[in-house]
Design an enzyme around this catalytic site. Sequence first.
Site, PDB file in Angstrom:
ATOM      1  N   ASN A  12       0.872  -1.177   0.000  1.00  0.00           N
ATOM      2  CA  ASN A  12       0.000   0.000   0.000  1.00  0.00           C
ATOM      3  C   ASN A  12       0.911   1.229   0.000  1.00  0.00           C
ATOM      4  O   ASN A  12       1.495   1.565   1.026  1.00  0.00           O
ATOM      5  CB  ASN A  12      -0.887  -0.017   1.260  1.00  0.00           C
ATOM      6  N   LYS A  14       0.131   4.276  -0.304  1.00  0.00           N
ATOM      7  CA  LYS A  14      -0.483   5.501   0.251  1.00  0.00           C
ATOM      8  C   LYS A  14      -0.198   6.668  -0.701  1.00  0.00           C
ATOM      9  O   LYS A  14      -0.176   6.459  -1.914  1.00  0.00           O
ATOM     10  CB  LYS A  14       0.024   5.741   1.681  1.00  0.00           C
ATOM     11  N   HIS A  99      -9.518   1.552   5.082  1.00  0.00           N
ATOM     12  CA  HIS A  99      -8.226   1.735   5.761  1.00  0.00           C
ATOM     13  C   HIS A  99      -8.405   2.735   6.905  1.00  0.00           C
ATOM     14  O   HIS A  99      -9.190   3.679   6.798  1.00  0.00           O
ATOM     15  CB  HIS A  99      -7.181   2.242   4.765  1.00  0.00           C
ATOM     16  N   GLU A 171      -5.278  -4.372  10.923  1.00  0.00           N
ATOM     17  CA  GLU A 171      -4.243  -3.359  11.103  1.00  0.00           C
ATOM     18  C   GLU A 171      -4.523  -2.561  12.379  1.00  0.00           C
ATOM     19  O   GLU A 171      -5.315  -1.608  12.353  1.00  0.00           O
ATOM     20  CB  GLU A 171      -4.232  -2.391   9.911  1.00  0.00           C
TER      21      GLU A 171
HETATM   22  P1  13P Z   1       3.179   0.725   7.716  1.00  0.00           P
HETATM   23  O1  13P Z   1       3.645  -0.588   7.129  1.00  0.00           O
HETATM   24  O2  13P Z   1       3.911   1.894   7.159  1.00  0.00           O
HETATM   25  O3  13P Z   1       3.105   0.676   9.200  1.00  0.00           O
HETATM   26  O4  13P Z   1       1.667   0.915   7.194  1.00  0.00           O
HETATM   27  C1  13P Z   1       0.761  -0.124   7.369  1.00  0.00           C
HETATM   28  C2  13P Z   1      -0.464   0.194   6.594  1.00  0.00           C
HETATM   29  O5  13P Z   1      -1.222   1.082   6.943  1.00  0.00           O
HETATM   30  C3  13P Z   1      -0.705  -0.599   5.368  1.00  0.00           C
HETATM   31  O6  13P Z   1      -1.989  -0.386   4.894  1.00  0.00           O
END
Ligand code: 13P
Length: 254
Positions: A12, A14, A99, A171
């Site tokens: 991901n 982002k 998310h 998560e």
């Molecule tokens: P990190 O791996 O940067 O902690 O992020 C996790 C996340 O939100 C994946 O969707």
Amino acid sequence: MGNTRERFLIANWKMHKTVGESRAFAREVVRRIKGTTLRNQLMICPTAPSLWAVGQELSGSQVSLGAQNLDLGREGAFTGATSGYLLHEAGAKWVIVGHSERRQYFAEGDDLIGQKVAQAWESHLRPIVCVGESLGEYQEARTISVITRQIEALFSKATEEALRTIIVAYEPIWAIGTGEVPQPSQANNVAALIRKILAQKIPDDADNIPVLYGGSVSPKNIHQFLNEPHIDGALVGGASLQVEELLKMADISS
Ligand code: 13P
């Protein structure tokens, strides 16, 4: 272990990487894995503007393409919105839904997330549904009730057919981008709980739904999570932004 569920390593990205950077990354990944078989199914979820270009690079490879969010509807006068239909048309086969950053910064609630799962399915996208408790909820030992609420909320909006196609990612919000992780056995218990709750609605299929862990996963700690029997892969943010780290994680076995 011992089950036949699909295993995934999902990147991901982002709000990171330009179109040029995303394209070059995807090209490099495809070049590096040519002729090999990764132990986990690799999926990349780039930003919306990079989706098409990354899809072109991944085409014909073993890497699949996902989007990070969808809006409701198909086409219409909704300025700034991107429907599942349009994402699918741009090459995505999957979409992340719910998310914690969408829940937190874009005020997405359980109801809307359930609708998005339904909409994803109608748009021929498989939803990756994220659930997880905040630090406060964790400290108050409310993890079970929060996860139960988030999963059960899907039942009223998404059909059984749609639910059969999902992946769930657990998560814990306090583990995202912090370097903190839960005990792998704790994450495993939550994954087992998720499958148990899903079994209320889709008893024959719940056991086949992949449940991933996400939150500060890296090449250093991923094996601990993948060793757990109820965890079928990882959803990775920060550590998925480097080719080397991503490929290491995609090829880890339990
Ligand atoms: P990190 O791996 O940067 O902690 O992020 C996790 C996340 O939100 C994946 O969707």
